[in-house]
Design a protein around this motif. Sequence first.
Motif, PDB file in Angstrom:
ATOM      1  N   THR A  90       0.861  -1.183   0.000  1.00 56.76           N
ATOM      2  CA  THR A  90       0.000   0.000   0.000  1.00 56.76           C
ATOM      3  C   THR A  90       0.896   1.231   0.000  1.00 56.76           C
ATOM      4  OG1 THR A  90      -0.086  -0.190   2.383  1.00 56.76           O
ATOM      5  CG2 THR A  90      -1.980  -1.029   1.170  1.00 56.76           C
ATOM      6  N   GLY A  91       0.268   2.376  -0.152  1.00 50.48           N
ATOM      7  CA  GLY A  91       1.028   3.606  -0.053  1.00 50.48           C
ATOM      8  C   GLY A  91       1.775   3.915  -1.324  1.00 50.48           C
ATOM      9  N   ARG A  92       2.955   4.433  -1.163  1.00 54.97           N
ATOM     10  CA  ARG A  92       3.678   4.993  -2.295  1.00 54.97           C
ATOM     11  C   ARG A  92       3.932   3.984  -3.404  1.00 54.97           C
ATOM     12  NH1 ARG A  92       5.453   9.837  -2.406  1.00 54.97           N
ATOM     13  NH2 ARG A  92       6.914   9.375  -4.080  1.00 54.97           N
ATOM     14  N   GLN A  94       2.153   1.931  -4.545  1.00 56.08           N
ATOM     15  CA  GLN A  94       0.958   1.699  -5.339  1.00 56.08           C
ATOM     16  C   GLN A  94       0.790   2.728  -6.452  1.00 56.08           C
ATOM     17  OE1 GLN A  94      -2.249   0.574  -2.575  1.00 56.08           O
ATOM     18  NE2 GLN A  94      -3.602   1.248  -4.218  1.00 56.08           N
ATOM     19  N   ARG A  95       1.540   3.806  -6.387  1.00 58.91           N
ATOM     20  CA  ARG A  95       1.374   4.832  -7.413  1.00 58.91           C
ATOM     21  C   ARG A  95       1.755   4.314  -8.776  1.00 58.91           C
ATOM     22  NH1 ARG A  95      -2.534   6.352  -6.598  1.00 58.91           N
ATOM     23  NH2 ARG A  95      -2.274   7.578  -8.459  1.00 58.91           N
TER      24      ARG A  95
END
Length: 120
Positions: A90-92, A94-95
Motif C-alpha cells: 500500500t502507499g507509495r 501503489q502509485r
Amino acid sequence: MARHWYEEQARRRGPRPPRVPAEASISRRQQLVALLELRAMDFDELREALRMSVRGLDEALGHVEKSLKHTGQELVVDPAVCSTCGFVFTGREQRHFHPPGRCPRCRGERIEAPRFSIRG
Ligand SMILES: [Zn+2]
C-alpha cells in the motif's frame, strides 16, 4: 530529370513502417475499461489480454484512473501482496500500477500482481 535528394533517400529507405495512429492507444484504454467493468483482473492478465508493455499498461491505468473521476466511477486497486510473507504494497509503491520487483520486508520476489476493477 534529377530526383530530389529526399526522394532518392525515401526510395533507398523503402516503405516507411506504418505509423500507429493516436486512436489506437485511446481504443486500448476503452478496451481496458470494458474489461475491468466485466470483472477484476490483475496486472499480468490485463497485459496479456491487451498485449501491452508493462510501461504502456502502467500509463494506460493512470489515464483510466484520472478519466473515470469525471464519470463518477472509480478505479479500484487491490494492492500487490508478497506471496512469501504477506506484505501488502500500500502507499507509495501503489502509485505505479505494475507489480513491484521484490518485497521490502523479506526480499522475496514472489509477488502477487495488483488487481484492478471499476466501481460505480
Ligand atoms: Zn515478503
